[in-house]
Structure formats: structure tokens, C-alpha cells
Enzyme design. Sequence first.
Site, mmCIF file in Angstrom:
data_model
loop_
_atom_site.group_PDB
_atom_site.id
_atom_site.type_symbol
_atom_site.label_atom_id
_atom_site.label_comp_id
_atom_site.label_asym_id
_atom_site.label_seq_id
_atom_site.Cartn_x
_atom_site.Cartn_y
_atom_site.Cartn_z
ATOM 1 N N SER A 40 -1.452 8.795 -44.751
ATOM 2 C CA SER A 40 -1.481 8.164 -46.044
ATOM 3 C C SER A 40 -1.685 9.139 -47.197
ATOM 4 C CB SER A 40 -2.607 7.129 -46.075
ATOM 5 O OG SER A 40 -3.867 7.791 -45.948
ATOM 6 N N LYS A 87 -6.874 13.290 -53.642
ATOM 7 C CA LYS A 87 -6.348 11.977 -53.235
ATOM 8 C C LYS A 87 -7.077 10.874 -54.006
ATOM 9 C CE LYS A 87 -5.506 9.305 -48.970
ATOM 10 N NZ LYS A 87 -5.713 9.264 -47.500
ATOM 11 N N SER A 129 -4.117 10.880 -41.268
ATOM 12 C CA SER A 129 -3.582 10.944 -42.627
ATOM 13 C C SER A 129 -3.673 12.295 -43.326
ATOM 14 C CB SER A 129 -4.249 9.902 -43.512
ATOM 15 O OG SER A 129 -3.673 8.648 -43.267
HETATM 16 N N1 GLN Z 1 -1.452 5.941 -40.341
HETATM 17 C C1 GLN Z 1 -2.742 5.455 -39.923
HETATM 18 C C2 GLN Z 1 -2.979 4.097 -40.521
HETATM 19 O O1 GLN Z 1 -2.095 3.566 -41.121
HETATM 20 C C3 GLN Z 1 -3.796 6.435 -40.333
HETATM 21 C C4 GLN Z 1 -4.179 6.317 -41.744
HETATM 22 C C5 GLN Z 1 -5.235 7.275 -42.157
HETATM 23 O O2 GLN Z 1 -5.543 8.237 -41.462
HETATM 24 N N2 GLN Z 1 -5.819 7.003 -43.295
HETATM 25 O O3 GLN Z 1 -4.017 3.526 -40.376
#
Ligand code: GLN
Length: 511
Positions: free
Chosen positions: A178, A103, A202
Site C-alpha cells: 500500500s 506516507k 506494504s
Molecule cells: N497488501 C496487504 C493488504 O492489503 C498488505 C498491506 C500492508 O502491508 N499495509 O492488506
Amino acid sequence: MYSACPLYLSVFSVPSVANISLFGSTMIEKTATELLTLQKSGGATAASIADAFLAAVRAREPKVKAFVHVDEADVRRQAEAVDAKRKAGSQLGVLAGVPVAIKDVLCTRGTPTTCSSKILKNFVPPYDAHVVEKLRAADAVLIGKTNMDEFAMGSSTENSAVQTTRNPWDTERIPGGSSGGSAAAVAACQAPLSLGTDTGGSIRQPAALCGIVGVKPTYGRVSRYGLIAFASSLDQVGPFTHDVTDAALLMEVIAGHDRRDSTSIDRPVPAYTKSLGEPIKGLKIGVPREFFDAGLDAEVEASIRAALKEYQALGATLVDVSLPHSAKYAVAVYYIVATAEASSNLARFDGMHYGHRTAEKTDLIGTYAKSRGEGFGKEVQRRIMLGSYALSSGYKDAYYLKALKVRRLILNEFTDAFAKCDVVMGPTSPSAAFKIGEKSDNPLAMYLSDIYTISCNLAGIAGMSIPCGFTKGGLPVGLQLLSPPFDEEKMFRVARMYEAATDWHTKRPAV
Ligand code: GLN
């Protein structure tokens, strides 16, 4: 680097994906464990494996868009170095010759690391993240950097400033986020392994939506050194894989103490792969009643209930548990704590200290404002404003400190639940993958995608998602397992029990 990625311009000299078929499943469909065995038996070289996956990247990327950076020549060099080591009879690392996608929030020395943000468009780190060092030491082949929601803020990868990654099972749909690029890369067989980060879901949510395994380790289990921070008290790095065995293997490589991360815990890393095959006798599964309330898609619920039945058939007992604060307040608490931390972490990107600087000639404050306005996308700006507000004097007690108190209640109710069971289970995501654009204009609807995953980060416990079925429309469904802190070993054994009795993890999409 983005649209002009060298990958698409170079003349490709490796066989097409269709030509690579070995021992039943094609090379690219194999797990990391199978690829290691194949190399040991002389059935493949690291270079031939790298070529097969590079061919898959090249063939599938126009549809999937999982990667933001691939340097073919470098990938081949890494693979050839592994082959040379093997030939010379040197000791090889445990991931020798296995491609791993990373990532783009994790620093890679000499390779652009952008968080899919314009503000870091030109950032090339002079050092590797701890987990990247570990991968190199294990002789893994780093195949490329993957797309993500900008600064890991999102649940669909639509917040990337580069591109929207597609779900390999249905390219009209989102892969989750994400870490959508890392999840899609594994699901689309462009890499057998990848790393993501999980701040509120995420890793687990995109794993569920892409039909693969994703692990959020206990907070402190994996070093955050070299991980560009979103919300420091919640962020963890973890694996995406096709199956539980590979997840255990990759965890063995990345977990462990690192003194450069003051929250990294000094505890031995169990040999997760060794105990995997041992089922848990008298397994007790906690099923939180609140996780099956309104808002859960009926087809997802049916798959989860069927998975729980399967566990009962394997001898497990289901225990009713209650997580009222998690269900009611986790999303609200998260969007205060995470945004507060993000507003502080992202303050360094101002065009002067770090990040893109505006070309406009203006004064100091103007330079900060212009650079940030040009560099950050809408969602990131929204969160910085929300977090700054929650931390501002006059509001801090009412929002931030209150949120911390509820965060403690959430941890307490998990501790109570784990007194009655070994693991907690339920859905990973309230629905299967949604259509691109469906929720992008409605941040609140998007935030609810993480309703089942967020409390795990707030409590600092471990969690994972494993494939457990498909909707009638052919979209994957994920089962979430949550375990007490530092109990990943048991969690993997429990996950493997189900996997050994089912074949969801063997399915690959026709991209
Ligand atoms: N979807 C969540 C957010 O937008 C989690 C994101 C993540 O785990 N990086 O914050």
C-alpha cells in the site's frame, strides 16, 4: 487539498531538473549519504537540494502521482533553517538537509494526514508521529505526504480515494502497495528517502516493484505512536531508499524505544551503518522450497536464483528449509487477523467521534451508517465486514482463534528455520509490476501479491527487499531477506554483501 494541491498552482522559481547535474549523477539521483557528504564539502546547501527535489516533484508528478500533499514554501523554510544552523556552527542532526517523503498514514503536526481516504479528508493532526519527531530532530527536510491504498489496504495503490500512483519504470503499471506513493517517490528521484508502513508487505512489495530497498523492521523496533492503525499487531514503519547504506542510516534514526507505544521494545539500537561493510563469514542462507512453487513468475524466479548463485560465489552456503504453514495458510490467517483488528481500529471513524460526517439529516445510527458509507471505499468496507464477521460470537472460535493458533505455528516454523541458517531468502513478490486495472476487480488475485511477505508480519520478524534484476520488459525484481527478530544488523550486512558485488541499486528509471 487533493486536486487543488498548491504545488501545481504556484509559480515555480527553481531550475528545471535537467539543469541540475553535479559530479556525474544528477543531484536528485544521489543517495542520502551522498547528499550529506556533498553538503559537508560545501558542494550544495540544504536549500539547493530542496529546490532540486521540488523541481523533480513538479516535473514528474503529473506522470507519477506519488504525492497527496506538498507545501513548497514549508519545504524551503525547513531547508533554510538547516543551512542557517550549519552557518552558525550548531550541531546538526544525522539527516541534515536530506528530503524525506512520508506516507500519509503517519501524523504530521499541522499538515493534513488522510490515509488517502475521504473519511479523513479534513484531518490535520495536532501532533507528530514518533518517527516524524525523530526525523525533525535529525534535521531532515519533510518534503511531502505520499499516496497510499486507503488505510493501507491494498497491494497496488489503486485503492486510494485520491489517485492511482504510477510505477516510474512503466507508468502503465502499478507501483505496488500500500505504500506505493513512498516507493514511487524514491524510485522517481522525487525524494532520496521515504517512510512507509508494512502490515503484510506494504514496504517490501512496492520496493521490489519499484527497484529500490525497503525494510520491514522487527515488530516493536520502531514506535507506532502517531501511525494511524490498520492492524495493530502487524503494522510497522520502515524506510524506502536507493541502497542498503541509506536504509541502515534511516533505521538508526527511526528505531528505538518509545513509551507511548506499549509494544515498542526497550533495546539499544545498533549503529547499523558502522558494521555494514563487514561481510558475514560462513553465511548460511535458508531457501524455503515452498517459495518456488507454482505461481512464481519464471523471470522473477530466474533473477532470484541468479542472486542466490551470486551469494554462493561470495562464500555463502544455501540450506534447504521448509515453511509449510506459511506457504499454505499465511494469506488466509492474515485476512482474518488483519481484518479483525481493522474492524476494531476503524470503528472510531463514524462521523461522530472521528472523521467525515454526512450532510444528510438523520438519526444517530443513520449518521454512523451514512458517514461511513460515504467516507470509506469499497475495499475498506469489505474488510470491516470480514473482520466483524470473524470476531462475531459463534464464529470467533472457528475463525479468529483458529487463525491465532496457526499464526503461532508460522512463528514456530521460522524459529526452526533460523536454527539452521542466518537469513531466509526468496522472492519478494510472485511477479513484477502488473498493469493498472489488471487485478482491481479480483480481490483474491490481489491478496496473493503478498504471499511471500505476509508471514514475516505474522511472525513479527524482520524483512527487507533489495533490487536484484529486471525482467526482459525492463521491470525491477526484488530479493527478499528475512531475519530473526532484532537481527536487522546482520540482515543489513548480508544485503550489503550482495549490493557491493552488483549494480542493480544504481539504476534509475527515465521518467
Ligand atoms: N497488501 C496487504 C493488504 O492489503 C498488505 C498491506 C500492508 O502491508 N499495509 O492488506
